[in-house]
Design an enzyme around this catalytic site. Structure first.
Site, PDB file in Angstrom:
ATOM      1  N   GLU A  39       0.846  -1.199   0.000  1.00  0.00           N
ATOM      2  CA  GLU A  39       0.000   0.000   0.000  1.00  0.00           C
ATOM      3  C   GLU A  39       0.879   1.246   0.000  1.00  0.00           C
ATOM      4  OE1 GLU A  39      -2.643   2.514   3.232  1.00  0.00           O
ATOM      5  OE2 GLU A  39      -2.516   0.328   3.461  1.00  0.00           O
ATOM      6  N   THR A  69      -4.458   6.171   2.348  1.00  0.00           N
ATOM      7  CA  THR A  69      -4.725   7.575   2.689  1.00  0.00           C
ATOM      8  C   THR A  69      -5.578   8.216   1.600  1.00  0.00           C
ATOM      9  OG1 THR A  69      -2.481   7.570   3.633  1.00  0.00           O
ATOM     10  CG2 THR A  69      -3.702   9.632   3.737  1.00  0.00           C
ATOM     11  N   LYS A 129     -10.287  -1.799   8.167  1.00  0.00           N
ATOM     12  CA  LYS A 129      -9.006  -1.474   8.779  1.00  0.00           C
ATOM     13  C   LYS A 129      -9.256  -0.899  10.168  1.00  0.00           C
ATOM     14  CE  LYS A 129      -6.554   2.312   7.819  1.00  0.00           C
ATOM     15  NZ  LYS A 129      -5.650   3.261   7.134  1.00  0.00           N
TER      16      LYS A 129
END
Length: 209
Positions: A39, A69, A129
């Site tokens: 990621e 993000t 998450k």
């Protein structure tokens, strides 16, 4: 496919660095160390270039590359255009979820409370998450698994080799490895072998080896 790889590796790596000149070499080092899900984040300059280069060499490095993000629809669209195979948000964002669903891209939504977990699943998240994981600990995840036994949880934030197995034992599908595996300094210096070894160490820890 992303969940299958996470289930097998039990880990993904989030990469934050001010400069990444050779993302393919970085992905290759991580994948050969046992962590294939990578990621990159929008806090890294030129993240779209980095993702595009990584995806273009996927057959070489064997990594599955996504973008984290992702905080608004524009970022989601840019990440997908660059070739991201999955998206990750720090918190709940319905617009990002909608863009990803429309594109058929799996996404992980950040959540902490039970209500946030429910919202993430309502919007179609492939996994949730748990962030920041360091704030709550594995015991909290074990409690969440009670009402949400079928949710794929991926703790992120402050997880390291010494705690990774505890998170998996508490019910995590996989855990997120950060700077303890891939530091900005190691990336800057091109220390690919060192990064590979750190990934191997983390991978062994998360599998309880």
């Amino acid at each position: 496919m992303i969940l299958d790889i996470l289930r097998a590796d039990r880990a993904l790596t989030v990469v934050r660095a001010p400069r990444i000149e050779d993302p393919a070499a970085l992905c290759r080092a991580l994948a050969s160390g046992g962590i294939r899900t990578v990621e990159f984040t929008f806090t890294t300059p030129e993240v779209e270039r980095i993702v595009a280069e990584s995806v273009a060499t996927a057959a070489d490095h064997g990594a599955v590359v996504g973008v984290g993000t992702v905080t608004d629809e524009a970022k989601a669209e840019a990440a997908i255009a660059a070739g991201a195979r999955f998206l990750v948000t720090p918190g709940l964002h319905e617009g990002v979820a909608a863009v990803a669903r429309e594109a058929g891209i799996p996404f992980l939504l950040g959540a902490l409370s039970p209500s946030e977990v429910m919202r993430a699943m309502e919007w179609g998240a492939a996994a949730v998450k748990i962030f920041p994981a360091s704030l709550v600990g594995p015991g909290y995840l074990k409690d969440l698994r009670g009402p949400f036994p079928d949710v794929a949880f991926v703790p992120s934030g402050g997880v390291h080799a010494g705690t990774a197995a505890d998170w998996v034992a508490a019910g995590a599908l996989a855990v997120t490895a950060g700077s303890s595996v891939v530091s900005a300094a190691a990336i800057e210096a091109g220390q690919w072998q060192a990064i590979r070894e750190q990934a191997k160490t983390f991978s062994a820890a998360v599998h309880g080896v």
